[in-house]
Design an enzyme around this catalytic site. Sequence first.
Site, PDB file in Angstrom:
ATOM      1  N   SER A  53       0.837  -1.202   0.000  1.00  0.00           N
ATOM      2  CA  SER A  53       0.000   0.000   0.000  1.00  0.00           C
ATOM      3  C   SER A  53       0.870   1.249   0.000  1.00  0.00           C
ATOM      4  O   SER A  53       1.993   1.241   0.514  1.00  0.00           O
ATOM      5  CB  SER A  53      -0.866  -0.011   1.262  1.00  0.00           C
ATOM      6  OG  SER A  53      -1.435   1.249   1.503  1.00  0.00           O
ATOM      7  N   TYR A  74      -1.225  -0.017   9.986  1.00  0.00           N
ATOM      8  CA  TYR A  74      -1.454  -0.687   8.706  1.00  0.00           C
ATOM      9  C   TYR A  74      -0.249  -0.491   7.776  1.00  0.00           C
ATOM     10  O   TYR A  74       0.278  -1.453   7.202  1.00  0.00           O
ATOM     11  CB  TYR A  74      -2.714  -0.115   8.069  1.00  0.00           C
ATOM     12  CG  TYR A  74      -3.054  -0.636   6.693  1.00  0.00           C
ATOM     13  CD1 TYR A  74      -3.702  -1.848   6.524  1.00  0.00           C
ATOM     14  CD2 TYR A  74      -2.750   0.103   5.552  1.00  0.00           C
ATOM     15  CE1 TYR A  74      -4.023  -2.315   5.264  1.00  0.00           C
ATOM     16  CE2 TYR A  74      -3.068  -0.358   4.288  1.00  0.00           C
ATOM     17  CZ  TYR A  74      -3.711  -1.561   4.140  1.00  0.00           C
ATOM     18  OH  TYR A  74      -4.034  -2.029   2.889  1.00  0.00           O
ATOM     19  N   LYS A  84       2.381  -3.345   6.356  1.00  0.00           N
ATOM     20  CA  LYS A  84       2.649  -3.534   4.925  1.00  0.00           C
ATOM     21  C   LYS A  84       4.148  -3.342   4.630  1.00  0.00           C
ATOM     22  O   LYS A  84       4.730  -4.079   3.827  1.00  0.00           O
ATOM     23  CB  LYS A  84       1.809  -2.563   4.097  1.00  0.00           C
ATOM     24  CG  LYS A  84       0.311  -2.905   4.080  1.00  0.00           C
ATOM     25  CD  LYS A  84       0.022  -4.219   3.384  1.00  0.00           C
ATOM     26  CE  LYS A  84      -1.462  -4.482   3.187  1.00  0.00           C
ATOM     27  NZ  LYS A  84      -1.734  -5.819   2.627  1.00  0.00           N
TER      28      LYS A  84
END
Lengths: 329, 329
Positions: free
Chosen positions: A127, A151, A155
């Site tokens: 991402s 998050y 990633k």
Amino acid sequence: MKIAITGGAGLLGNRLARHLAASGRLGDHEIEALTLFDVVEAQAPAAAPFPVTVLTGDLPAPGETDRLLDGRPEMIFHLAAIVSGEAEQEFDKGYRINLESTQRLLESVRHGYAESAQKPRLVFTSSIAVFGAPFPEAIPDDFHLTPLTSYGTQKAIGELLLADYTRKGFLDGIGIRLPTICIRPGKPNKAASGFFSNICREPLAGHEAVLPVPEDVMHWHASPRAAMGFLTRAATIDGEKLGNRRSLTMPGLAVTVGEQIAALKRVAGEKVVARIKRAPDELVARIVAGWPSRFEPKRALALGFTVEKTFDDIIRAHIEDELGGKIAS
Amino acid sequence: MKIAITGGAGLLGNRLARHLAASGRLGDHEIEALTLFDVVEAQAPAAAPFPVTVLTGDLPAPGETDRLLDGRPEMIFHLAAIVSGEAEQEFDKGYRINLESTQRLLESVRHGYAESAQKPRLVFTSSIAVFGAPFPEAIPDDFHLTPLTSYGTQKAIGELLLADYTRKGFLDGIGIRLPTICIRPGKPNKAASGFFSNICREPLAGHEAVLPVPEDVMHWHASPRAAMGFLTRAATIDGEKLGNRRSLTMPGLAVTVGEQIAALKRVAGEKVVARIKRAPDELVARIVAGWPSRFEPKRALALGFTVEKTFDDIIRAHIEDELGGKIAS
């Protein structure tokens, strides 16, 4: 070629399964079998010209990634993740689903294919959240990993592990840093980026939508159609061309919320646009402010990844693919 | 202030314990207690003006990081690691010691200090091995994380976790990317970088040493003395000054092997230098080729971290600190 998809019930997993069923092939290879794995039951694509196995389970639980790889697929799409807003609010769950699943999957490949001369290609959806502010005006491919969310951290760690396992010859990994997928079909989810889609999808379907940030917020978008192109390109590209840097920023479209709304007005008219309601939300605004908004994805472009040219195209693709060509009046 | 050190039996841990015992203070704080943890028994510093607890254990084993933090130390130095060469050869062991230990330590802090208003400072020794070639001539602070070894990958992941746990308010973390510590006292270890020290330390002690790479190999060094300065500076600096980017490249000295040898000749003479034997080693040369050799550590310099000015200084510090001023003739 045998293919496995984690997150097979998710937006991209479901669409990828349908895409593969429709073509019957991936690059030069005829597809022999497809396995879809998710925590909820994934939908097998209709009329697939190959057998489809649907597995449900908790991916980071012991043995589950081994089960996924039981048929020794040559191609693995690791799409399973919980979204940014949820990973930010539920710290343990985020690390478990977004990091531990990846670690277990990599270990299962390492041990499961230890005797195989040919290692599987593993496409990992990373991402743009691996990058955190402050940013230059356009973010180059070699910008440093500075996530400002859990998050994004998960990633970024996935990217590092993927590169190390690839370097060691355990697998052939490629990470693709997806733009925000817009217009996301279906219901709103917990992604902090959800409103970028909501403000287009809901008004087009006749519903109101909430805009929690100012109109000058710029963001980096690609359509679900474009995402299918990213995934299949990542699956079929010559891994040697990536060298040791195994993760690529995907191309996208940098547009402001205001430009999104203007495009919506051009494509769908004033009445549709009037369904967008302003309701500032500080948490969302703060999360989004830490996100990047414009990239120079030179490597991916040179490697043949492509994206829409205008946000009008993105809206039109949604109307064709999801609304049967019809806008709610 | 209570202090805990992981890797308390290692080069830096042992030296740090002695340094703290000699001063009795860390910054503005009187030291109340020190805990040394290692897989082998660490040596408590002689005549420490505070109680020293020596714990032995397997840091990533369940419960061990909780045991380390039993007294709720306000300052934690996480130095435990296995070195680059060993982490490269023993993949599982490297991830277990260098990554899982860090994950467990961070989780123990998160849960153990959940009720504490004041979170502990955690100083994490990262490494310039988080960076991988190709490099610019001098590597800026914001160069991207591109490790080319498992060790570097593990350290880069540690940096990312440290930043996320700090951002979430679970602890107050600072990562310091150490240069190669040179001249390392004691016996050669399995670090691929070991020869940079060996070719100075062994000849100064009257022994032969092996040089496995060409003389034009440049590298980034700091003395054990300088490393003490890095650790104590990192322990006492205002964390707010780091913002969200919690890891800093430490200052060092960029010298070639040839320049090291020239400095050795100036300080110790021709006869000492003649004890260096050339024996090219491809594995070592390949690992070292992926390492960075020159940095522009602007952030650390602005934050008051300092290092030697010449390699002659580094050699002289070793002769004073380790050899009682005497060179073997």
